[in-house]
Design an enzyme around this catalytic site. Structure first.
Site, PDB file in Angstrom:
ATOM      1  CE  LYS A   1      -3.437  67.059 -68.935  1.00  0.00           C
ATOM      2  NZ  LYS A   1      -3.495  68.508 -68.739  1.00  0.00           N
TER       3      LYS A   1
ATOM      4  N   GLY B   1     -13.420  74.044 -78.000  1.00  0.00           N
ATOM      5  CA  GLY B   1     -12.104  73.419 -78.019  1.00  0.00           C
ATOM      6  C   GLY B   1     -11.802  72.643 -79.287  1.00  0.00           C
TER       7      GLY B   1
ATOM      8  NE  ARG C   1     -12.126  83.175 -79.011  1.00  0.00           N
ATOM      9  CZ  ARG C   1     -11.037  82.631 -78.478  1.00  0.00           C
ATOM     10  NH1 ARG C   1      -9.942  83.346 -78.353  1.00  0.00           N
ATOM     11  NH2 ARG C   1     -11.051  81.404 -78.045  1.00  0.00           N
TER      12      ARG C   1
HETATM   13  P1  AMP Z   1      -8.415  67.634 -74.606  1.00  0.00           P
HETATM   14  O1  AMP Z   1      -7.709  68.943 -74.596  1.00  0.00           O
HETATM   15  O2  AMP Z   1      -8.356  66.883 -73.316  1.00  0.00           O
HETATM   16  O3  AMP Z   1      -9.815  67.710 -75.187  1.00  0.00           O
HETATM   17  O4  AMP Z   1      -7.578  66.704 -75.598  1.00  0.00           O
HETATM   18  C1  AMP Z   1      -7.425  66.985 -76.957  1.00  0.00           C
HETATM   19  C2  AMP Z   1      -6.208  66.257 -77.431  1.00  0.00           C
HETATM   20  O5  AMP Z   1      -6.359  64.882 -77.162  1.00  0.00           O
HETATM   21  C3  AMP Z   1      -5.946  66.370 -78.903  1.00  0.00           C
HETATM   22  O6  AMP Z   1      -4.797  67.135 -79.115  1.00  0.00           O
HETATM   23  C4  AMP Z   1      -5.746  64.920 -79.341  1.00  0.00           C
HETATM   24  O7  AMP Z   1      -4.634  64.747 -80.173  1.00  0.00           O
HETATM   25  C5  AMP Z   1      -5.529  64.208 -78.041  1.00  0.00           C
HETATM   26  N1  AMP Z   1      -5.862  62.798 -78.145  1.00  0.00           N
HETATM   27  C6  AMP Z   1      -7.014  62.264 -78.555  1.00  0.00           C
HETATM   28  N2  AMP Z   1      -6.932  60.915 -78.578  1.00  0.00           N
HETATM   29  C7  AMP Z   1      -5.687  60.590 -78.178  1.00  0.00           C
HETATM   30  C8  AMP Z   1      -5.004  59.359 -78.019  1.00  0.00           C
HETATM   31  N3  AMP Z   1      -5.597  58.204 -78.290  1.00  0.00           N
HETATM   32  N4  AMP Z   1      -3.734  59.394 -77.574  1.00  0.00           N
HETATM   33  C9  AMP Z   1      -3.140  60.577 -77.319  1.00  0.00           C
HETATM   34  N5  AMP Z   1      -3.743  61.783 -77.442  1.00  0.00           N
HETATM   35  C10 AMP Z   1      -4.998  61.787 -77.877  1.00  0.00           C
END
Ligand code: AMP
Length: 396
Positions: free
Chosen positions: A200, A353, A38
């Site tokens: 999510k 992210g 960063r």
């Molecule tokens: P986000 O913060 O919404 O971008 O989500 C990222 C997280 O989603 C990561 O830590 C992944 O491990 C999780 N993730 C991705 N695919 C899956 C899945 N099929 N089941 C559960 N978690 C997931």
């Protein structure tokens, strides 16, 4: 960059320039910086100001000190690193933000010197965007530069409030983020493909709705995909389900149809019998995941479909992993998408992210056109929202 002024549009020589940067670096238990990426990204703007003989006053935040001074969140280690990265430059650390120490350090500055202020979140007025506090911050300087893209979606005193009291311009990092991302979204080379993943649905609804008006193809992978499979009548076992957004998922599928957007969902999944890297695995149809099994990654057929969509693209934006990539056995979908982007001739943008860390970790970072430094800020930009810290800057 859009129509906002940047540091190159103004004369900074001998002026006191307050620069808001992203300084929230990870520290170990001894408060040593474990990754200074960063800070490195801020250097082009800081060096430009030094070379143009400005008096550079750096401010930023670290963690969530809840509005009071707390040594555990001090920016002292950051100031030390700046001093190391800027040999030959006078770099001083002020032990407060708008107090006597900061004012004395600034009064003693020569042209080309740097002063780093203590954590701006030691004042609760920062996150409250208190105008009186913003005015005091502004009183330290003659010019304000925002180069903290990752904090620009928050209307805080040091990102938004202060811009009302000083000439306010963007730094190089903010300029590049806007050029590449806003450029891609508003004038994409087509076909334009967006790939969304992660956990999510709720976090990405706004992004999906906005992108449905922009893209030719929208690809959904990751944990989100199972809610879409369920919405279409699939059995998804114990896979991630966002019960309260099944309707919204159906609605988005319908909108895609109406708008003529190619909406691609995984057709298969690598499922596991437990949420663990060492669980038993099998590849299954996404619409019929057996009871007790969890969809953890996109399957090989889905990888081929997604790769084919990327192969034709001229612009690709990607946000969110295709599976639980933190587990090696379920990282293949995310790796394959990263590889496809790395090998494509398209403009490729990684929206911060987890996908940014996956791309870096997997060794594809230097093959991408742009890896955004902002997580939340990037998502808001993809949602088509204005970022208050950027809106407040002076127009050209
Ligand atoms: P986000 O913060 O919404 O971008 O989500 C990222 C997280 O989603 C990561 O830590 C992944 O491990 C999780 N993730 C991705 N695919 C899956 C899945 N099929 N089941 C559960 N978690 C997931």
């Amino acid at each position: 960059m859009l129509n906002k002024k940047t540091v190159t549009d103004i004369d900074v020589a001998s002026r006191r320039v307050l620069v808001r940067l992203e300084l929230n670096v990870p520290l170990d238990e001894n408060r040593n910086i474990t990754d200074d990426k960063r800070i490195q990204t801020t250097l082009p703007t800081v060096r430009y100001l030094i070379e143009h003989r400005a008096r550079v006053i750096i401010c930023g935040h670290m963690g969530r000190p809840k509005g009071k001074a707390d040594p555990a969140f001090s920016l002292a280690p950051v100031a030390k690193r700046f001093a190391e990265l800027l040999p030959g430059v006078s770099v001083a650390f002020a032990t407060d933000v708008i107090g006597e120490n900061a004012r004395a350090a600034i009064a003693a500055m020569q042209d080309g010197d740097v002063v780093i202020l203590e954590n701006v979140r030691f004042h609760k007025e920062e996150t409250a965007n208190d105008p009186a506090f913003a005015r005091k911050l502004a009183a330290l300087a003659d010019i304000y530069v925002n180069d903290a893209f990752g904090s620009s979606h928050r209307a805080h005193a040091s990102t938004e409030g202060v811009a009302h009291f000083l000439p306010a311009v963007a730094g190089f990092l903010v300029g590049k983020e806007l050029d590449v991302m806003v450029g891609a979204i508003s004038r994409p080379k087509r076909p334009f493909v967006a790939i969304l993943g992660g956990a999510k649905v709720e976090d990405k609804i706004g992004v999906i709705v906005n992108l449905l008006n922009k893209v030719d193809t929208l690809i959904i992978g990751g944990g989100m995909a199972y809610t879409f499979a369920k919405a279409q009548g699939g059995s998804i076992g114990n896979s991630l389900l966002d019960e309260s957004h099944v309707e919204a998922a159906l609605d988005m599928l319908n909108q895609a149809k109406q708008k003529g957007v190619n909406f691609l969902l995984p057709v298969d999944a690598v499922a596991a019998d437990a949420f663990s890297n060492d669980a038993n695995r099998r590849t299954v149809d996404i619409m019929s995941i057996p009871d007790g099994w969890i969809g953890m990654d996109i399957g090989p057929k889905s990888i081929e479909i997604f790769k084919a969509a990327v192969a034709d693209a001229q612009t690709v934006i990607w946000n969110g992993p295709m599976g639980v990539f933190e587990f090696k056995n379920f990282a293949e979908g995310t790796r394959a998408v990263a590889e496809a982007l790395a090998g494509s001739g398209a403009v490729t943008i990684i929206g911060g992210g987890d996908s940014a860390s996956a791309v870096r970790q997997m060794g594809y970072a230097d093959k991408m056109t742009h890896i955004s430094t902002g997580g939340g800020a990037t998502l808001e930009l993809l949602e088509g929202r204005e970022l208050p810290g950027l809106t407040a800057l002076d127009d050209k």
